[in-house]
Design a protein around this motif. Sequence first.
Motif: not given
Length: 280
Positions: A10-13, A135-140, A279-280
């Motif tokens: 649950p802590s992930s993007v 956050q977009a980078d973290r998702y990738i 998110v975040g």
Amino acid sequence: MDADPGFFGPSSVTWQMHGDPMMWVAGIRALYLQALHPPTVRGVLQNSDFRRDAWGRLMRTANFVGTTTYGTTEAAERAGARVRKIHSMLGATDPDTGERYGIDEPELLLWVHCAEIDSYLHVLRRSGFRLTDAQADRYIRENRVGAELVGLDAEQVPGDQTELAAYFEKVRPELAAGPEAREVDDFLRRPPVPPLLLPARDLLWRRVANLAYAALPPYAHELYGRPAPRPAAVTQRLRLTGTLLRCIPARLRWQLPPKHILRAMARLGPGARPAPYKVG
């Protein structure tokens, strides 16, 4: 012992993003994009009756994404093993050279992965799901896990927006709208349905498919040879669609089979509920 949150938690993007209803539009965009890589789409069409099983393929992809995102570690590993086993048994033939190749070759798996991740990220952000670039980078980066599950080396998979953009720039000369891509395009524009469902197809499905197509990058529109509306108009339509779909109560949306999110919340507690504001 604490319940197993799986590979993401649950802590992930990823956990928050994949619960968004615009994932369905993003999934159709991914199909359009994937079809522009001739060896990949050839592998799909030569190993299945796409026109009869396109819905099944879309649902299997959605089930894999749901399982790897919200399932336990064991369930995700089982899903990955199943995909790897199926892929290892299938191959395709290049009609121009007669060359036979496996559909589990890394370059094919990488194209499918990157087309999906790019589509999920692009459609959700453009439709109003707020993410910073970090956050977009973290998702990738997080989704290198999914790439590993289907047989890729995580180090060879883009880990941020810069690497993802460089990958698409590198692969663009290989893309083409061949006969197989035309077949996918034709299906997505006019899927065969029973006569009673024709009005629904024309009213609802066509709008969704057109929106997914419009959200493709300009080079994809050029290859397919069909223009798209102005980018500002596409963004406006994506935002309106996202706003409308997000008005449907999440609990109602998540009742659709196979209910990955509801099962995850039952396993981990109500605090595991995905939501954009987390998110975040």
